[in-house]
Scaffold this motif. Structure first.
Motif, PDB file in Angstrom:
ATOM      1  N   SER A  29      18.821   9.048   7.086  1.00  0.00           N
ATOM      2  CA  SER A  29      17.438   9.519   7.013  1.00  0.00           C
ATOM      3  C   SER A  29      17.041   9.833   5.575  1.00  0.00           C
ATOM      4  CB  SER A  29      17.276  10.757   7.897  1.00  0.00           C
ATOM      5  OG  SER A  29      15.993  11.298   7.766  1.00  0.00           O
ATOM      6  N   LYS A  30      17.939  10.483   4.843  1.00  0.00           N
ATOM      7  CA  LYS A  30      17.657  10.802   3.443  1.00  0.00           C
ATOM      8  C   LYS A  30      17.469   9.523   2.619  1.00  0.00           C
ATOM      9  CE  LYS A  30      19.400  13.355  -0.526  1.00  0.00           C
ATOM     10  NZ  LYS A  30      20.451  14.235  -1.036  1.00  0.00           N
ATOM     11  N   ALA A  31      18.298   8.538   2.875  1.00  0.00           N
ATOM     12  CA  ALA A  31      18.158   7.259   2.170  1.00  0.00           C
ATOM     13  C   ALA A  31      16.812   6.617   2.486  1.00  0.00           C
ATOM     14  CB  ALA A  31      19.307   6.324   2.544  1.00  0.00           C
ATOM     15  N   LEU A  32      16.407   6.658   3.775  1.00  0.00           N
ATOM     16  CA  LEU A  32      15.108   6.098   4.150  1.00  0.00           C
ATOM     17  C   LEU A  32      13.972   6.865   3.475  1.00  0.00           C
ATOM     18  CD1 LEU A  32      13.349   4.133   5.735  1.00  0.00           C
ATOM     19  CD2 LEU A  32      13.514   5.691   7.697  1.00  0.00           C
ATOM     20  N   GLU A  33      14.091   8.187   3.394  1.00  0.00           N
ATOM     21  CA  GLU A  33      13.065   8.976   2.707  1.00  0.00           C
ATOM     22  C   GLU A  33      12.944   8.557   1.241  1.00  0.00           C
ATOM     23  OE1 GLU A  33      14.184  13.040   3.392  1.00  0.00           O
ATOM     24  OE2 GLU A  33      13.726  12.913   5.534  1.00  0.00           O
ATOM     25  N   THR A  34      14.066   8.242   0.615  1.00  0.00           N
ATOM     26  CA  THR A  34      14.045   7.772  -0.770  1.00  0.00           C
ATOM     27  C   THR A  34      13.357   6.418  -0.859  1.00  0.00           C
ATOM     28  OG1 THR A  34      16.062   9.003  -1.238  1.00  0.00           O
ATOM     29  CG2 THR A  34      15.482   7.259  -2.787  1.00  0.00           C
ATOM     30  N   VAL A  35      13.615   5.554   0.112  1.00  0.00           N
ATOM     31  CA  VAL A  35      12.947   4.247   0.163  1.00  0.00           C
ATOM     32  C   VAL A  35      11.444   4.434   0.379  1.00  0.00           C
ATOM     33  CG1 VAL A  35      12.720   2.149   1.578  1.00  0.00           C
ATOM     34  CG2 VAL A  35      14.965   2.913   0.809  1.00  0.00           C
ATOM     35  N   GLU A  36      11.064   5.410   1.202  1.00  0.00           N
ATOM     36  CA  GLU A  36       9.633   5.712   1.395  1.00  0.00           C
ATOM     37  C   GLU A  36       8.988   6.086   0.059  1.00  0.00           C
ATOM     38  OE1 GLU A  36       7.823   5.288   4.016  1.00  0.00           O
ATOM     39  OE2 GLU A  36       9.096   5.516   5.777  1.00  0.00           O
ATOM     40  N   ARG A  37       9.678   6.890  -0.734  1.00  0.00           N
ATOM     41  CA  ARG A  37       9.155   7.269  -2.051  1.00  0.00           C
ATOM     42  C   ARG A  37       9.063   6.052  -2.972  1.00  0.00           C
ATOM     43  NH1 ARG A  37      12.403  11.601  -4.743  1.00  0.00           N
ATOM     44  NH2 ARG A  37      10.675  11.525  -6.203  1.00  0.00           N
ATOM     45  N   ALA A  38      10.099   5.210  -2.938  1.00  0.00           N
ATOM     46  CA  ALA A  38      10.074   3.989  -3.759  1.00  0.00           C
ATOM     47  C   ALA A  38       8.894   3.110  -3.354  1.00  0.00           C
ATOM     48  CB  ALA A  38      11.394   3.226  -3.600  1.00  0.00           C
ATOM     49  N   ARG A  39       8.658   3.011  -2.057  1.00  0.00           N
ATOM     50  CA  ARG A  39       7.529   2.224  -1.563  1.00  0.00           C
ATOM     51  C   ARG A  39       6.212   2.813  -2.062  1.00  0.00           C
ATOM     52  NH1 ARG A  39       4.745   2.111   3.827  1.00  0.00           N
ATOM     53  NH2 ARG A  39       4.008  -0.022   4.119  1.00  0.00           N
ATOM     54  N   GLY A  40       6.110   4.129  -2.073  1.00  0.00           N
ATOM     55  CA  GLY A  40       4.915   4.778  -2.604  1.00  0.00           C
ATOM     56  C   GLY A  40       4.709   4.448  -4.073  1.00  0.00           C
ATOM     57  N   HIS A  41       5.806   4.434  -4.827  1.00  0.00           N
ATOM     58  CA  HIS A  41       5.698   4.061  -6.240  1.00  0.00           C
ATOM     59  C   HIS A  41       5.275   2.601  -6.386  1.00  0.00           C
ATOM     60  CE1 HIS A  41       7.074   7.790  -7.966  1.00  0.00           C
ATOM     61  NE2 HIS A  41       8.143   7.791  -7.205  1.00  0.00           N
ATOM     62  N   LEU A  42       5.757   1.773  -5.477  1.00  0.00           N
ATOM     63  CA  LEU A  42       5.354   0.368  -5.505  1.00  0.00           C
ATOM     64  C   LEU A  42       3.856   0.234  -5.239  1.00  0.00           C
ATOM     65  CD1 LEU A  42       6.403  -2.499  -5.859  1.00  0.00           C
ATOM     66  CD2 LEU A  42       6.937  -2.530  -3.418  1.00  0.00           C
ATOM     67  N   TYR A  43       3.332   1.028  -4.311  1.00  0.00           N
ATOM     68  CA  TYR A  43       1.886   1.025  -4.059  1.00  0.00           C
ATOM     69  C   TYR A  43       1.132   1.577  -5.272  1.00  0.00           C
ATOM     70  CZ  TYR A  43       1.646  -0.717   0.673  1.00  0.00           C
ATOM     71  OH  TYR A  43       1.673  -1.537   1.777  1.00  0.00           O
ATOM     72  N   SER A  44       1.700   2.568  -5.952  1.00  0.00           N
ATOM     73  CA  SER A  44       1.076   3.065  -7.188  1.00  0.00           C
ATOM     74  C   SER A  44       1.026   1.963  -8.233  1.00  0.00           C
ATOM     75  CB  SER A  44       1.856   4.266  -7.740  1.00  0.00           C
ATOM     76  OG  SER A  44       1.724   5.372  -6.893  1.00  0.00           O
ATOM     77  N   PHE A  45       2.119   1.246  -8.388  1.00  0.00           N
ATOM     78  CA  PHE A  45       2.181   0.106  -9.305  1.00  0.00           C
ATOM     79  C   PHE A  45       1.097  -0.912  -8.953  1.00  0.00           C
ATOM     80  CE2 PHE A  45       4.035  -4.255  -9.449  1.00  0.00           C
ATOM     81  CZ  PHE A  45       4.003  -4.460 -10.817  1.00  0.00           C
ATOM     82  N   HIS A  46       0.978  -1.207  -7.671  1.00  0.00           N
ATOM     83  CA  HIS A  46      -0.033  -2.149  -7.179  1.00  0.00           C
ATOM     84  C   HIS A  46      -1.447  -1.672  -7.537  1.00  0.00           C
ATOM     85  CE1 HIS A  46      -2.505  -4.389  -4.341  1.00  0.00           C
ATOM     86  NE2 HIS A  46      -2.699  -3.325  -3.595  1.00  0.00           N
ATOM     87  N   GLN A  47      -1.749  -0.415  -7.251  1.00  0.00           N
ATOM     88  CA  GLN A  47      -3.095   0.101  -7.501  1.00  0.00           C
ATOM     89  C   GLN A  47      -3.382   0.259  -8.992  1.00  0.00           C
ATOM     90  OE1 GLN A  47      -3.191   3.633  -5.078  1.00  0.00           O
ATOM     91  NE2 GLN A  47      -3.755   2.489  -3.243  1.00  0.00           N
ATOM     92  N   LEU A  48      -2.414   0.719  -9.754  1.00  0.00           N
ATOM     93  CA  LEU A  48      -2.628   0.883 -11.197  1.00  0.00           C
ATOM     94  C   LEU A  48      -2.819  -0.469 -11.887  1.00  0.00           C
ATOM     95  CD1 LEU A  48      -0.029   3.708 -11.918  1.00  0.00           C
ATOM     96  CD2 LEU A  48      -2.527   3.913 -12.059  1.00  0.00           C
ATOM     97  N   THR A  49      -2.019  -1.438 -11.497  1.00  0.00           N
ATOM     98  CA  THR A  49      -2.165  -2.773 -12.087  1.00  0.00           C
ATOM     99  C   THR A  49      -3.520  -3.366 -11.716  1.00  0.00           C
ATOM    100  OG1 THR A  49       0.230  -3.094 -12.010  1.00  0.00           O
ATOM    101  CG2 THR A  49      -1.120  -5.062 -12.270  1.00  0.00           C
ATOM    102  N   GLY A  50      -3.943  -3.208 -10.473  1.00  0.00           N
ATOM    103  CA  GLY A  50      -5.250  -3.699 -10.043  1.00  0.00           C
ATOM    104  C   GLY A  50      -6.387  -3.012 -10.775  1.00  0.00           C
ATOM    105  N   THR A  51      -6.269  -1.709 -10.977  1.00  0.00           N
ATOM    106  CA  THR A  51      -7.290  -0.958 -11.717  1.00  0.00           C
ATOM    107  C   THR A  51      -7.377  -1.455 -13.159  1.00  0.00           C
ATOM    108  OG1 THR A  51      -7.004   0.978 -10.308  1.00  0.00           O
ATOM    109  CG2 THR A  51      -7.993   1.359 -12.462  1.00  0.00           C
TER     110      THR A  51
END
Length: 157
Positions: A29-51
């Motif tokens: 579960s802890k590993a999945l939570e870390t992956v959730e955070r990584a995914r959030g950073h990936l979405y940040s990367f996506h939105q920042l690059t698009g902006t």
């Protein structure tokens, strides 16, 4: 009568589930939570690059207005709308991550919890809470519906 002094049924260890299993599921579960955070950073990367890419429209316009048509053309043709890695815009990276890694990881974790702990998640955390809380203290209750539970904090009470 329901015991509200301990965790609810969904957070109690099922009969026959051992310490190592609870610990392993907690680690998964802890590993999945870390992956959730990584995914959030990936979405940040996506939105920042698009902006940034959308802001290039303004940069191109201002360069032209300032008399720098060559630079405006370079920004427009070399950077605006460019792939961030060969063949990919950021949305495609997000889709590939979700389809290749994230979804498989999430589904495996959910399946492990269903099979090994009768679908009861966060057992490790629930047991940690029980071990760490101060019984009888109104801010250390076992559950939201425990007797003596204080409502949401309100300033100036």
């Amino acid at each position: 009568m329901t015991d509200r002094q301990g965790p609810d049924e969904e957070h109690r260890r099922p009969e026959g589930v051992g310490d190592k299993t609870v610990e392993a599921l907690g680690s998964l579960s802890k590993a999945l939570e870390t992956v959730e955070r990584a995914r959030g950073h990936l979405y940040s990367f996506h939105q920042l690059t698009g902006t940034a890419d959308l802001e290039l429209d303004r940069a191109v316009e201002l360069l032209r207005e300032a008399g720098h048509a060559v630079w405006a053309e370079r920004v427009e043709t070399e950077i605006l709308g460019r792939n961030v890695i060969p063949g990919h815009w950021t949305f495609q990276i997000v889709e590939a991550y979700d389809g290749t890694y994230y979804r498989a990881f999430r589904e495996l974790e959910q399946e492990a919890v269903r099979e090994l702990a009768d679908g009861r998640g966060h057992l490790y955390e629930a047991e940690m809470k029980e071990a760490r809380r101060t019984r009888g203290h109104r801010d250390h209750t076992a559950r939201p519906d425990s007797p003596g539970t204080r409502g949401p904090a309100r300033p100036f009470d």
